[in-house]
Design a protein around this motif. Structure first.
Motif, PDB file in Angstrom:
ATOM      1  N   ARG A 147      -7.293   2.381  -3.042  1.00 35.94           N
ATOM      2  CA  ARG A 147      -8.084   3.904  -2.637  1.00 35.94           C
ATOM      3  C   ARG A 147      -7.054   4.844  -2.924  1.00 35.94           C
ATOM      4  N   ASP A 168      -6.923  -2.869   0.203  1.00 34.46           N
ATOM      5  CA  ASP A 168      -7.877  -1.599  -0.036  1.00 34.46           C
ATOM      6  C   ASP A 168      -7.526  -0.317  -0.157  1.00 34.46           C
ATOM      7  N   ASP A 200       0.912  -1.317   0.079  1.00 37.09           N
ATOM      8  CA  ASP A 200       0.086   0.107   0.083  1.00 37.09           C
ATOM      9  C   ASP A 200       0.803   1.238   0.092  1.00 37.09           C
ATOM     10  N   GLY A 250     -12.056  -1.685  -2.137  1.00 39.75           N
ATOM     11  CA  GLY A 250     -11.189  -1.089  -3.083  1.00 39.75           C
ATOM     12  C   GLY A 250     -11.323  -1.200  -4.340  1.00 39.75           C
ATOM     13  N   ILE A 278      -6.901  -6.915  -2.815  1.00 43.56           N
ATOM     14  CA  ILE A 278      -8.196  -6.039  -2.897  1.00 43.56           C
ATOM     15  C   ILE A 278      -9.417  -6.433  -2.513  1.00 43.56           C
TER      16      ILE A 278
END
Length: 450
Positions: A275, A271, A243, A300, A296
């Protein structure tokens, strides 16, 4: 099996191109099933003689064969030491080492545009010969040296040469072997790649899969990405950027770089990463996104799909391997109905069971199959002379994506002809020729009268 590689046999494995050139396709995995043997070193004499007799052959595919150093030395001595027209060569997974590569890189008549060496255990001793090949062949545009067992020091010596070369496509995926017993400094390699991005003025595609890059390594790579103005394809698949890496790449996409294609598949993205990407995607010029095989979830995926309606439309999208829920399925189904996405360029198929939508895999992403020369049906197809259509760069509709091992998007529509600019040039050339012919005729008439 040397007697099998005669004139008639080799002609059967030639593909004709629409521009009059030919491709010689001698893939080892195909030959093994056809004749029970692969190309050996002793067969190289016949192949070299055939290539010398047929100068129209511009592409040679010898992947997955067993000729090794000795075979490459024979080919270099009997073919590449003489004037030739070969532009593309594929010798991946052919047991080539330092000795064969040394003679090959020293050949006097190399005019290659692409060279694939991946899968050969060349080692750190052969790094200087890879660098020598790049340096001695200024026409080289595509070099694939993935899985060649380099060290951090040897790959740095290769990257130094690439910094000032005319390379357009560079593939160094898993170039350094990694295990629990051997480790290398990933941050140093990421920093070296950022220097290449800063100094090289021709690089269009960069493939750096399987380096275990994390978010901090992406941050180091970003210093070069911010400067580079030519890169169109960035392949970071099969790493561990997570991420944090997606947040960094999202901030980069907000600056509207020239990048058209991004591959972040198999990177442990969740997620929050999806995002974060959705915040930068609307500002980008991305037309290709591969974010498959991550973690995900439904929310997401919905965030990601909500941002695809941007000024630069998404043309190819690969999402399989994530956790599709009802909301993502419904969103994707509506986007397919409204033609925001095309089913032929999406690896998800939406179907309905008991009034509920579900997602299934739709096999359109054949990148790895084409890259590793995997046979379409597990067995060789019927032997017949194949004819390849060479696409004119000025063909219409205008190409939006054209990457190695991916098909051109959109496909050429021959009824549209060529671009108007090219037609004008062709028309002006014809008119100029007509004017010259008239002037020549007038000059001839005057001479007769005199």
């Amino acid at each position: 099996m040397a007697h099998k590689f005669n004139e008639d046999f080799l002609n059967l494995f030639c593909e004709k191109n629409s521009d009059g050139t030919k491709n010689l396709r001698l893939k080892g995995n195909e030959l093994q099933q056809r004749i029970g043997s692969r190309v050996k070193a002793k067969d190289m004499h016949c192949i070299a003689n055939f290539l010398n007799a047929h100068r129209e052959i511009t592409r040679l595919d010898l992947s997955y064969n067993d000729f090794g150093d000795k075979g490459l030395m024979i080919l270099s001595d009997e073919y590449f030491s003489r004037e030739n027209d070969l532009l593309h060569i594929n010798i991946m997974h052919c047991d080539i080492g330092v000795e064969g590569l040394e003679l090959f890189s020293c050949s006097e008549c190399l005019h290659l545009k692409s060279c694939r060496l991946n899968g050969n255990k060349i080692g750190s001793r052969g790094a200087r010969f890879i660098a020598q090949l790049i340096d001695r062949c200024p026409s080289l545009e595509y070099i694939d040296i993935a899985e060649t067992d380099q060290t951090l020091e040897s790959i740095e010596s290769i990257l130094i040469v690439i910094e000032h070369s005319t390379i357009k496509v560079l593939d160094i995926s898993r170039i350094i072997p990694n295990s629990y017993y051997t480790k290398y400094n990933k941050a140093t390699l990421a920093d070296d790649l950022s220097v290449v991005l800063k100094l090289n003025q021709t690089l269009v595609e960069l493939h750096v899969q399987k380096f275990e890059f994390d978010g901090h390594d992406v941050e180091l790579l970003l210093s070069g990405l911010n400067v580079n103005k030519t890169l169109l394809v960035l392949d970071l698949g099969c790493n561990a950027i997570g991420d944090l890496g997606m947040e960094i790449l999202s901030e980069w996409l907000k600056t509207r770089p020239s990048c058209r294609a991004l591959n972040v598949s198999s990177n442990d993205i969740h997620d929050s990463g999806a995002r974060a990407l959705s915040f930068g995607l609307p500002f980008s010029k991305l037309r290709f996104l591969d974010i498959s095989n991550n973690n995900i979830g439904d929310s997401g995926l919905v965030d990601l799909l909500n941002t695809l309606k941007k000024f630069c439309r998404m043309r190819m999208l690969f999402l399989w391997g994530n956790k599709f829920g009802p909301h993502a399925c419904h969103k994707l189904d509506r986007m397919l109905e409204s033609k925001v996405l095309e089913q032929d360029y999406l690896d998800i198929k939406i179907y309905k069971v008991d009034e509920k939508l579900h997602a299934a895999y739709y096999p359109v992403n054949h990148y790895k199959h084409i890259y590793y020369n995997v046979m379409d049906h597990g067995c060789p197809v019927e032997l017949k002379i194949k004819k390849n259509k060479i696409i004119d760069p000025a063909a219409l509709p205008r190409e939006l994506l054209n990457m190695s091992h991916y098909g051109r998007y959109p496909p050429v529509d021959e009824s549209l002809g060529l671009k108007k600019e090219v037609q004008k040039v062709c028309k002006s050339e014809v008119e100029q020729k007509e004017v010259n012919d008239v002037e020549q005729n007038q000059f001839s008439m005057r001479r007769k009268c005199n």
